[in-house]
Design a protein around this motif. Structure first.
Motif, PDB file in Angstrom:
ATOM      1  N   VAL A  72       0.856  -1.183   0.000  1.00 15.78           N
ATOM      2  CA  VAL A  72       0.000   0.000   0.000  1.00 15.78           C
ATOM      3  C   VAL A  72       0.892   1.233   0.000  1.00 15.78           C
ATOM      4  O   VAL A  72       1.375   1.682   1.034  1.00 15.78           O
ATOM      5  CB  VAL A  72      -0.936   0.021   1.235  1.00 15.78           C
ATOM      6  CG1 VAL A  72      -1.767   1.297   1.241  1.00 15.78           C
ATOM      7  CG2 VAL A  72      -1.846  -1.195   1.230  1.00 15.78           C
ATOM      8  N   GLY A  73       1.137   1.773  -1.170  1.00 17.21           N
ATOM      9  CA  GLY A  73       2.026   2.922  -1.302  1.00 17.21           C
ATOM     10  C   GLY A  73       1.427   3.969  -2.218  1.00 17.21           C
ATOM     11  O   GLY A  73       0.210   4.015  -2.434  1.00 17.21           O
ATOM     12  N   THR A  74       2.301   4.799  -2.764  1.00 19.61           N
ATOM     13  CA  THR A  74       1.824   5.873  -3.630  1.00 19.61           C
ATOM     14  C   THR A  74       1.198   5.341  -4.912  1.00 19.61           C
ATOM     15  O   THR A  74       0.469   6.063  -5.589  1.00 19.61           O
ATOM     16  CB  THR A  74       2.979   6.825  -3.984  1.00 19.61           C
ATOM     17  OG1 THR A  74       4.036   6.073  -4.598  1.00 19.61           O
ATOM     18  CG2 THR A  74       3.527   7.493  -2.732  1.00 19.61           C
ATOM     19  N   GLY A  75       1.465   4.071  -5.241  1.00 18.31           N
ATOM     20  CA  GLY A  75       0.842   3.462  -6.413  1.00 18.31           C
ATOM     21  C   GLY A  75      -0.667   3.386  -6.281  1.00 18.31           C
ATOM     22  O   GLY A  75      -1.391   3.381  -7.286  1.00 18.31           O
ATOM     23  N   ASN A  76      -1.154   3.333  -5.045  1.00 18.52           N
ATOM     24  CA  ASN A  76      -2.597   3.311  -4.818  1.00 18.52           C
ATOM     25  C   ASN A  76      -3.242   4.658  -5.119  1.00 18.52           C
ATOM     26  O   ASN A  76      -4.462   4.754  -5.241  1.00 18.52           O
ATOM     27  CB  ASN A  76      -2.902   2.936  -3.367  1.00 18.52           C
ATOM     28  CG  ASN A  76      -2.441   1.543  -3.016  1.00 18.52           C
ATOM     29  OD1 ASN A  76      -1.256   1.310  -2.779  1.00 18.52           O
ATOM     30  ND2 ASN A  76      -3.363   0.599  -2.990  1.00 18.52           N
ATOM     31  N   ILE A  77      -2.435   5.701  -5.176  1.00 21.66           N
ATOM     32  CA  ILE A  77      -2.945   7.045  -5.449  1.00 21.66           C
ATOM     33  C   ILE A  77      -2.482   7.503  -6.831  1.00 21.66           C
ATOM     34  O   ILE A  77      -3.276   7.584  -7.765  1.00 21.66           O
ATOM     35  CB  ILE A  77      -2.466   8.034  -4.363  1.00 21.66           C
ATOM     36  CG1 ILE A  77      -2.961   7.578  -2.988  1.00 21.66           C
ATOM     37  CG2 ILE A  77      -2.985   9.438  -4.661  1.00 21.66           C
ATOM     38  CD1 ILE A  77      -2.450   8.413  -1.831  1.00 21.66           C
ATOM     39  N   ALA A  78      -1.177   7.784  -6.954  1.00 17.45           N
ATOM     40  CA  ALA A  78      -0.643   8.250  -8.236  1.00 17.45           C
ATOM     41  C   ALA A  78      -0.770   7.182  -9.314  1.00 17.45           C
ATOM     42  O   ALA A  78      -1.030   7.482 -10.485  1.00 17.45           O
ATOM     43  CB  ALA A  78       0.819   8.663  -8.064  1.00 17.45           C
ATOM     44  N   GLY A  79      -0.589   5.903  -8.929  1.00 17.80           N
ATOM     45  CA  GLY A  79      -0.662   4.806  -9.892  1.00 17.80           C
ATOM     46  C   GLY A  79      -2.045   4.644 -10.491  1.00 17.80           C
ATOM     47  O   GLY A  79      -2.192   4.380 -11.693  1.00 17.80           O
ATOM     48  N   VAL A  80      -3.069   4.788  -9.660  1.00 13.36           N
ATOM     49  CA  VAL A  80      -4.449   4.663 -10.152  1.00 13.36           C
ATOM     50  C   VAL A  80      -4.782   5.838 -11.069  1.00 13.36           C
ATOM     51  O   VAL A  80      -5.441   5.667 -12.106  1.00 13.36           O
ATOM     52  CB  VAL A  80      -5.436   4.580  -8.973  1.00 13.36           C
ATOM     53  CG1 VAL A  80      -6.874   4.629  -9.475  1.00 13.36           C
ATOM     54  CG2 VAL A  80      -5.206   3.310  -8.170  1.00 13.36           C
ATOM     55  N   ALA A  81      -4.346   7.044 -10.684  1.00  5.34           N
ATOM     56  CA  ALA A  81      -4.569   8.216 -11.539  1.00  5.34           C
ATOM     57  C   ALA A  81      -3.918   8.015 -12.906  1.00  5.34           C
ATOM     58  O   ALA A  81      -4.503   8.329 -13.950  1.00  5.34           O
ATOM     59  CB  ALA A  81      -4.008   9.461 -10.862  1.00  5.34           C
ATOM     60  N   ALA A  82      -2.706   7.452 -12.899  1.00  7.66           N
ATOM     61  CA  ALA A  82      -2.006   7.182 -14.157  1.00  7.66           C
ATOM     62  C   ALA A  82      -2.738   6.127 -14.977  1.00  7.66           C
ATOM     63  O   ALA A  82      -2.836   6.239 -16.205  1.00  7.66           O
ATOM     64  CB  ALA A  82      -0.578   6.720 -13.868  1.00  7.66           C
ATOM     65  N   ALA A  83      -3.261   5.106 -14.310  1.00  5.86           N
ATOM     66  CA  ALA A  83      -3.982   4.044 -15.016  1.00  5.86           C
ATOM     67  C   ALA A  83      -5.213   4.589 -15.730  1.00  5.86           C
ATOM     68  O   ALA A  83      -5.488   4.240 -16.880  1.00  5.86           O
ATOM     69  CB  ALA A  83      -4.387   2.955 -14.026  1.00  5.86           C
ATOM     70  N   ILE A  84      -5.946   5.472 -15.065  1.00  6.11           N
ATOM     71  CA  ILE A  84      -7.158   6.040 -15.667  1.00  6.11           C
ATOM     72  C   ILE A  84      -6.810   6.938 -16.843  1.00  6.11           C
ATOM     73  O   ILE A  84      -7.482   6.915 -17.881  1.00  6.11           O
ATOM     74  CB  ILE A  84      -7.965   6.819 -14.606  1.00  6.11           C
ATOM     75  CG1 ILE A  84      -8.538   5.834 -13.564  1.00  6.11           C
ATOM     76  CG2 ILE A  84      -9.098   7.617 -15.254  1.00  6.11           C
ATOM     77  CD1 ILE A  84      -9.223   6.507 -12.396  1.00  6.11           C
ATOM     78  N   SER A  85      -5.734   7.716 -16.707  1.00  5.90           N
ATOM     79  CA  SER A  85      -5.357   8.626 -17.798  1.00  5.90           C
ATOM     80  C   SER A  85      -4.775   7.877 -18.999  1.00  5.90           C
ATOM     81  O   SER A  85      -4.927   8.313 -20.138  1.00  5.90           O
ATOM     82  CB  SER A  85      -4.351   9.664 -17.298  1.00  5.90           C
ATOM     83  OG  SER A  85      -3.133   9.051 -16.921  1.00  5.90           O
TER      84      SER A  85
END
Length: 448
Positions: A72-85
């Motif tokens: 559970v790291g920044t991938g849960n935040i920045a990573g998800v935003a990147a996935a959607i974009s």
């Protein structure tokens, strides 16, 4: 030459790992008769009612917290935003699909790590020895070396960068934040496994609850948009072009993006989580695998989904022409919390980052000790915190690519071994299922 390199990178960080994940996930799901689905409620109840660790011991509770802290790291935040974009809202759907497969995979590797434990040592470096023998034993060296490299990229540089970039672009302020991360990391990891697990046991529950509450506030405010959001997710999964206004048109890109970000987030298949669980003094291979379900559920189904719903329900404009990061989440939170959302998210990102940094340090120490002995492990402990400073001030686009590349290599090697030893795993997991049926009539929960 550049095209060959890019193809090779894409193959080892995307196509091959995803193939292993699908094959392994489907195989274990079928052979264990849908183990992760039948035991989902049991796993959640079992994990949530765990006792905290006794003083001076590493318990299953500590192991779960350290494993979740690393994932559970920044991938849960920045990573998800990147996935959607990059993949559209439909990537969230594929993130869910691969999470369901990841549950049984993580359960399998945890079970195997505990079942093959040798003294106080356990994890992939132990069970890989049973598969890669003789002239193939060098695979263990490759795995450990890549594990060290991954700890610097996956668990350190990318985590620090994502949290620092959300606050400022000022070089000196970023440098100071990097130093803070460096000092905290150095103090914690110098105390060894017990101090690391004590730290993650204290930080993880607080940071997870804090972030969940913030996201739920935005989602509840925009609950009227949820029907449209879920329609967008389902429609975008099979027709990205129609869901993004033509900005994204490849279903394959949508699938790969969702899968890669999900794997990068929950780390199922790379084997590291087995290291934490093998430390637990009360680890039982017949029940420890249940934590695999719980960890993937919390990481991907809960936290990643809340991030996605916060972004999509808030109504913020998503620019599908470039990679989004934590800034998109800041905009989404700002629809409810206003100008304070950036500061609040920065605090949460820092907590997410430091927990992953500390959790991955534990894995890196194990790999360094295998490669270079106790002296090598001490050098690693001294060097690892310094990379926090580097992660704060440098451009880390290459570090993110390397993180996925190293994770892909680890996943392929680890899951190959897990597949070879699948009969052992399936036998234990089926026994675990039978034990779960009688668990309500025992004092099981009272004794954990």
């Amino acid at each position: 030459m550049e095209k060959v390199f890019l193809w090779f990178e894409s193959f080892l960080s995307g196509v091959l790992p995803l193939t292993f994940l699908v094959v392994c996930g489907v195989l274990f799901t079928v052979k264990t008769r849908w183990w992760q689905f039948k035991n989902l409620f049991t796993a959640l109840k079992f994990s949530l009612f765990l006792k905290r660790n006794n003083k001076g011991e590493i318990s299953s509770f500590s192991a779960v917290c350290n494993s979740l802290a690393a994932t559970v790291g920044t991938g849960n935040i920045a990573g998800v935003a990147a996935a959607i974009s990059l993949g559209g809202a439909g990537s969230v759907f594929w993130m869910w699909v691969f999470a369901l497969l990841s549950m049984v995979i993580k359960g399998a590797e945890i079970t195997l790590a505990v079942a093959t434990k040798e003294g106080e040592n356990g994890g992939p470096l132990v069970y890989l020895k049973k598969v890669f023998k003789g002239k193939f034993s060098s695979v263990l060296t490759v795995f450990a070396f890549v594990g060290v490299a991954a700890s610097f990229c996956v668990g350190n540089i990318t985590q620090v960068n994502a949290s620092v970039q959300s606050l400022t672009q000022n070089f000196y302020l970023k440098f100071v934040m990097g130093l803070v991360f460096c000092v905290v990391t150095a103090v914690v990891i110098s105390g060894g496994a017990k101090k690391i697990t004590s730290f993650t046991s204290a930080v993880l529950p607080f940071m997870a609850i804090l972030y969940i509450v913030f996201c739920l506030g935005v989602i509840i405010k925009n609950y009227a948009n949820l029907d449209a959001v879920f329609t967008q997710i389902l429609k975008g999964a099979f027709s990205p072009k129609s869901a993004t206004g033509g900005a994204l048109g490849s279903v394959l890109n949508c699938v790969i993006t969702g899968a890669k970000k999900g794997i990068f987030s929950n780390e199922a298949g790379i084997g590291t989580t087995g290291i934490s669980h093998s430390w637990a003094v009360d680890a039982n291979p017949k029940t420890q695998g249940l934590f695999g379900i719980f960890e993937v559920f919390v990481d991907t189904i809960v936290i990643c989904t809340l991030t996605a719903l916060t972004i999509l329900s808030s109504g913020v404009i998503i620019d599908y022409s470039k990679v989004a990061s934590s800034g998109l989440v800041v905009q989404s939170l700002a629809t409810l919390y206003g100008k304070h959302s950036a500061a609040a998210l920065c605090v949460m990102l820092c907590l997410f980052a430091i927990s992953s940094i500390i959790g991955w340090a534990a894995y890196g120490i194990v790999f360094a000790k295998y490669l270079w002995g106790k002296k090598g492990a001490k050098i690693y402990v001294a060097a690892y915190p310094l990379f926090c400073v580097a992660g704060a001030v440098i451009n880390v686009s290459m570090a993110f690519r390397l993180a996925e590349f190293f994770s892909g290599i680890m996943l392929c090697i680890n899951l190959f071994a897990v597949l070879v030893l699948s009969n052992i795993v399936v036998k234990i997991l089926k026994g675990e299922e039978n034990e779960a049926k009688n668990r309500k009539n025992t004092k099981f929960f009272k004794t954990r």
